[in-house]
Design a protein around this motif. Sequence first.
Motif, PDB file in Angstrom:
ATOM      1  N   SER A  58     -28.584  28.751  20.340  1.00  0.00           N
ATOM      2  CA  SER A  58     -27.256  28.118  19.727  1.00  0.00           C
ATOM      3  C   SER A  58     -26.695  27.281  20.342  1.00  0.00           C
ATOM      4  O   SER A  58     -26.654  26.893  21.572  1.00  0.00           O
ATOM      5  CB  SER A  58     -26.341  29.585  19.598  1.00  0.00           C
ATOM      6  OG  SER A  58     -26.956  30.788  19.185  1.00  0.00           O
ATOM      7  N   LYS A  59     -25.819  26.262  19.545  1.00  0.00           N
ATOM      8  CA  LYS A  59     -25.050  25.404  19.935  1.00  0.00           C
ATOM      9  C   LYS A  59     -23.855  25.249  19.198  1.00  0.00           C
ATOM     10  O   LYS A  59     -23.739  25.690  18.033  1.00  0.00           O
ATOM     11  CB  LYS A  59     -25.944  24.088  20.031  1.00  0.00           C
ATOM     12  CG  LYS A  59     -26.479  23.582  18.708  1.00  0.00           C
ATOM     13  CD  LYS A  59     -27.278  22.172  19.095  1.00  0.00           C
ATOM     14  CE  LYS A  59     -28.131  21.889  17.827  1.00  0.00           C
ATOM     15  NZ  LYS A  59     -28.991  20.705  18.010  1.00  0.00           N
ATOM     16  N   THR A  74     -31.357  33.080  13.891  1.00  0.00           N
ATOM     17  CA  THR A  74     -30.954  33.486  12.693  1.00  0.00           C
ATOM     18  C   THR A  74     -31.065  32.425  11.397  1.00  0.00           C
ATOM     19  O   THR A  74     -30.926  32.803  10.385  1.00  0.00           O
ATOM     20  CB  THR A  74     -29.487  34.203  12.709  1.00  0.00           C
ATOM     21  OG1 THR A  74     -28.621  33.328  12.833  1.00  0.00           O
ATOM     22  CG2 THR A  74     -29.406  35.201  13.562  1.00  0.00           C
ATOM     23  N   SER A  75     -31.197  31.306  11.894  1.00  0.00           N
ATOM     24  CA  SER A  75     -30.932  30.121  10.952  1.00  0.00           C
ATOM     25  C   SER A  75     -29.845  30.105  10.198  1.00  0.00           C
ATOM     26  O   SER A  75     -29.603  29.849   9.027  1.00  0.00           O
ATOM     27  CB  SER A  75     -32.161  30.045  10.065  1.00  0.00           C
ATOM     28  OG  SER A  75     -33.642  30.031  10.907  1.00  0.00           O
ATOM     29  N   SER A 128     -26.547  29.557   5.464  1.00  0.00           N
ATOM     30  CA  SER A 128     -27.848  29.095   6.304  1.00  0.00           C
ATOM     31  C   SER A 128     -27.754  27.682   6.640  1.00  0.00           C
ATOM     32  O   SER A 128     -26.924  26.665   6.129  1.00  0.00           O
ATOM     33  CB  SER A 128     -28.783  29.093   5.090  1.00  0.00           C
ATOM     34  OG  SER A 128     -29.047  30.418   4.752  1.00  0.00           O
ATOM     35  N   LEU A 129     -28.362  27.260   7.566  1.00  0.00           N
ATOM     36  CA  LEU A 129     -28.340  25.936   8.297  1.00  0.00           C
ATOM     37  C   LEU A 129     -28.701  24.751   7.355  1.00  0.00           C
ATOM     38  O   LEU A 129     -28.064  23.894   7.094  1.00  0.00           O
ATOM     39  CB  LEU A 129     -29.182  25.919   9.596  1.00  0.00           C
ATOM     40  CG  LEU A 129     -28.931  26.768  10.781  1.00  0.00           C
ATOM     41  CD1 LEU A 129     -30.058  26.434  11.890  1.00  0.00           C
ATOM     42  CD2 LEU A 129     -27.626  26.018  11.175  1.00  0.00           C
ATOM     43  N   THR A 130     -29.762  25.278   6.374  1.00  0.00           N
ATOM     44  CA  THR A 130     -30.356  24.270   5.331  1.00  0.00           C
ATOM     45  C   THR A 130     -30.733  25.242   4.230  1.00  0.00           C
ATOM     46  O   THR A 130     -30.687  26.402   4.334  1.00  0.00           O
ATOM     47  CB  THR A 130     -31.579  23.566   5.951  1.00  0.00           C
ATOM     48  OG1 THR A 130     -32.598  24.792   5.974  1.00  0.00           O
ATOM     49  CG2 THR A 130     -31.441  22.780   7.037  1.00  0.00           C
ATOM     50  N   PRO A 171     -29.888  21.120  10.017  1.00  0.00           N
ATOM     51  CA  PRO A 171     -30.962  21.573  10.649  1.00  0.00           C
ATOM     52  C   PRO A 171     -30.773  21.706  12.091  1.00  0.00           C
ATOM     53  O   PRO A 171     -29.998  20.503  12.831  1.00  0.00           O
ATOM     54  CB  PRO A 171     -32.031  20.357  10.564  1.00  0.00           C
ATOM     55  CG  PRO A 171     -31.036  19.239  10.051  1.00  0.00           C
ATOM     56  CD  PRO A 171     -29.874  19.712   9.440  1.00  0.00           C
ATOM     57  N   TYR A 172     -31.131  22.939  12.905  1.00  0.00           N
ATOM     58  CA  TYR A 172     -30.803  22.931  14.309  1.00  0.00           C
ATOM     59  C   TYR A 172     -31.248  21.820  15.221  1.00  0.00           C
ATOM     60  O   TYR A 172     -30.517  21.441  16.042  1.00  0.00           O
ATOM     61  CB  TYR A 172     -31.234  24.218  14.749  1.00  0.00           C
ATOM     62  CG  TYR A 172     -31.034  24.711  16.140  1.00  0.00           C
ATOM     63  CD1 TYR A 172     -29.729  25.279  16.449  1.00  0.00           C
ATOM     64  CD2 TYR A 172     -31.543  24.228  17.215  1.00  0.00           C
ATOM     65  CE1 TYR A 172     -29.286  25.610  17.620  1.00  0.00           C
ATOM     66  CE2 TYR A 172     -31.241  24.695  18.380  1.00  0.00           C
ATOM     67  CZ  TYR A 172     -30.058  25.263  18.636  1.00  0.00           C
ATOM     68  OH  TYR A 172     -29.758  25.511  20.023  1.00  0.00           O
TER      69      TYR A 172
END
Length: 254
Positions: free
Chosen positions: A20-21, A42-43, A119-121, A131-132
């Motif tokens: 995580s960030k 978890t995206s 969702s991230l993407t 995107p992480y």
Amino acid sequence: MKKITILLLSLVCFSGVSQSKSTGVINLTTNMTANFTLNNTTSKVSLVLTGPSDRWFSIGLGVSLGFGMGSGDLLVYTTTLTDRNYVGTITPATDASQDWTTVSDVVLSGVRTLTLERSLTNTDMNDFQLPYATTNSINLAWARSSGVSTSLANHGGTNRGFASGTFTVLGSDKFSLESSTIFPNPSNGSFTIKTNSSLSKVNVYTQTGAFVKTIEVSNDSKDIDVSISGLSTGVYLLELKNDSEKSWKKVIIN
């Protein structure tokens, strides 16, 4: 060789938990803040967004600093949250796909706190993608009504601005408020909150967002015994806070 092996194993373990960030709290203006956390496991991206409770407010994601109402991804809160996009100076259009989920919506002392998740993407071309691996910073624009109103309209020249945040990798989720545990749960109203991070305040809300009480924690304790007996049976939300974090937990009173 044994020491090297142990060191490598430690590095592997550390990289395994550093998933995580976060930007931490980004101060936008009075009563408006944003805190983004990206979770690679978890995206999902979570956003804790605060704004005035008596008027509409909005935040633009991934905009260029100094932009002049160009195109962008926008979240607007009027009486509910809507995922929008704006082009030029017209009223921002509502996205066909509403990709943000409202986890909680609470009001305290004139400030609305929204906890949101997405969702991230995704495949929505109107959404700013996160995107992480490559998202290290984010530029933001904010706006809010110049007066008490939930009707989306021109915000006026002084009721807007820009900010940016830098993502920092969290060393381990187990040392964040998110990893806090509550026991027993369900309970009769007396329970213990245990956390590996310091805890300075607990706000208690009903499941519908009505404020119940604040519990001040002395000396940034990591363990606190709570008594909220006398409340009606049901589900309550606990807002756990310290100087840099905020996390939400559910507790059941029976």
